[in-house]
Design an enzyme around this catalytic site. Structure first.
Site, short mmCIF file in Angstrom:
data_model
loop_
_atom_site.label_atom_id
_atom_site.label_comp_id
_atom_site.label_asym_id
_atom_site.label_seq_id
_atom_site.Cartn_x
_atom_site.Cartn_y
_atom_site.Cartn_z
N LYS A 221 0.83 -1.20 0.00
CA LYS A 221 0.00 0.00 0.00
C LYS A 221 0.87 1.27 0.00
CE LYS A 221 -4.03 -2.18 0.19
NZ LYS A 221 -3.86 -3.64 0.01
C1 LIG Z 1 -5.03 -4.66 0.64
C2 LIG Z 1 -6.51 -4.80 0.70
C3 LIG Z 1 -7.15 -5.47 1.75
C4 LIG Z 1 -6.40 -6.26 2.80
O1 LIG Z 1 -5.51 -5.54 3.56
P1 LIG Z 1 -4.57 -6.31 4.62
O2 LIG Z 1 -4.02 -5.19 5.45
O3 LIG Z 1 -3.51 -6.99 3.82
O4 LIG Z 1 -5.39 -7.23 5.40
C5 LIG Z 1 -8.53 -5.47 1.79
N1 LIG Z 1 -9.26 -4.86 0.85
C6 LIG Z 1 -8.69 -4.23 -0.20
C7 LIG Z 1 -9.56 -3.56 -1.22
C8 LIG Z 1 -7.29 -4.19 -0.32
O5 LIG Z 1 -6.74 -3.57 -1.36
#
Ligand SMILES: *Cc1c(COP(=O)(O)O)cnc(C)c1O
Length: 400
Positions: A207
């Site tokens: 992210k």
């Molecule tokens: C990255 C992501 C998640 C999960 O995030 P984590 O922190 O890895 O659990 C959930 N929903 C969306 C849309 C994402 O892009």
């Protein structure tokens, strides 16, 4: 880049003459974390303090930073966005047979969080412009079992939240924003994640702002705060105990170990303090791609992302839509061979084995299937060198 060879005097006589330098293929990663430089000092502070468990000064500072940045009245740091979604599912009170409306063009956790409670994710189609949930198709999917709507802000570009909130209000449904990709992005001046009853952020390595693994739950409905705190503390009222509000703590609710360690929070604070700079760097690169591809869009070789006027995005993803799935797959292959880390994105969840078992669709998902098959994501990270980006742009032009 050059192929540096050891200096000749370090090489013994027994070594045959230097091989001809290999042609260097430039490798451009799809993504990589960019450090702000503060992370190590903060993590060391935690190590030296000997207090590694969750709930210390770094957790509080991260939560305060997120509250100040977003205007959300209460943010709880969590071990992941997946877990923030699971807490939201618990707060929604859904049980076996209840239904939750969401897009299928999303990460598994959006659906899994509710499927874990026995509820049924009900997938509806996306809009062709933003690739977000098509708000005009929500009402037709509502049944007496519908309990919640989960909009996902793809690429940090907001869903039409006014329309979604109006539908939710009329039908008394909870809105959980999956704003995993939405830090530092907004809709009509409101931070993503602050519009529904709850919202979530992810700090996964991929992210914009990262902690390896990590997340946050944004609680916009004050009535949910106490319960969410207990759920995060394994279903106990330990927090009230730490605040001196009760004289011992006990099991009061269902819950789990959703509280992140202080090590994660320390790393994350180092990132959050640079979040605006990281976002600005990404936006500059995003706009460079966008400008460079204007003519390819005009000649219908690709379609660029569309950002509605009332949205401020955070350059989480730069994607293009190619004319067909075959063209997309060929581009992926060609870029991969050129050492460029391009990627497709979510494969619609209704087509996954667990999707077939635990979810259902409402209406046609034609737009979702069509656009996800034509989508190509290009490398983008805050400290991506301009000449690497120019190289990607050049290869994309050759493909057109
Ligand atoms: C990255 C992501 C998640 C999960 O995030 P984590 O922190 O890895 O659990 C959930 N929903 C969306 C849309 C994402 O892009």
């Amino acid at each position: 880049m050059t192929n540096e060879m050891p200096s000749t005097d370090a090489v013994s006589d027994a070594v045959p003459s230097e091989p001809a330098p290999m042609p260097v293929t430039r490798k451009i990663p799809f993504t990589k974390p960019t450090l702000t430089g503060k992370e190590a000092a903060y993590v060391n502070e935690v190590i030296e303090s000997g207090k590694l468990t969750g709930g210390g000064r770094f957790l509080k500072d991260c939560e305060a930073w997120l509250q100040a940045q977003t205007g959300c009245p209460r943010v709880l740091l969590t071990t992941s966005c997946t877990h923030a979604l699971e807490i939201s599912a618990l707060l929604s009170g859904v049980g076996p047979g209840d239904e939750v409306i969401m897009p299928s063009f999303t990460f598994v956790s959006t659906a899994n969080a509710f499927a874990l409670r026995g509820a049924v994710p009900v997938f509806i189609d996306n809009r062709a412009d933003t690739l977000n949930i098509d708000e005009t198709k929500i009402e037709a999917a509502i049944t007496p079992r519908t309990k919640a709507i989960v909009p996902v802000h793809y690429a940090g570009i907001s869903c039409d939240m006014d329309a979604i909130m109006a539908i939710a209000k009329a039908h008394k449904l909870m809105v959980v924003e999956d704003s995993a990709q939405g830090l530092c992005a907004s809709y009509k001046g409101k931070a993503l994640g602050t519009i529904g009853a709850t919202g979530t952020f992810s700090f996964h390595e991929t992210k914009n702002v990262v902690a390896g693994e990590g997340g946050a739950l944004m609680i916009n409905d004050p009535e949910l705060v106490e319960r969410a705190q207990n759920i995060r503390e394994k279903g106990t009222n330990r927090r009230q105990f730490l605040l001196g509000q009760v004289d011992k703590y006990t099991w009061v609710d269902v819950g789990s170990a959703f509280l992140p360690s202080e090590l994660m929070a320390a790393f994350l604070l180092g990132q959050l303090e640079g979040a605006e700079t990281l976002t600005a760097s990404r936006l500059r690169l995003w706009n460079r791609y966008h400008d460079a591809f204007a003519d390819l869009e005009a000649s219908e070789h690709l379609r660029r992302p569309i950002v509605p006027e009332d949205c401020v995005h955070n350059a989480h993803i730069y994607y293009v839509l190619l004319p067909s799935r075959a063209a997309r797959d060929a581009a992926l292959k060609a870029l991969g061979e050129a050492g460029i880390g391009a990627s497709f994105h979510f494969v619609p969840l209704e087509s996954a084995p667990a999707g077939q078992k635990y979810s259902r669709t409402a209406g046609s998902l034609e737009t979702t299937e069509n656009t996800s098959g034509r989508l190509l994501r290009l490398p983008l990270y805050a400290d991506m060198p301009d000449d690497d980006q120019d190289h990607v742009i050049e290869r994309m032009r050759q493909l057109a």
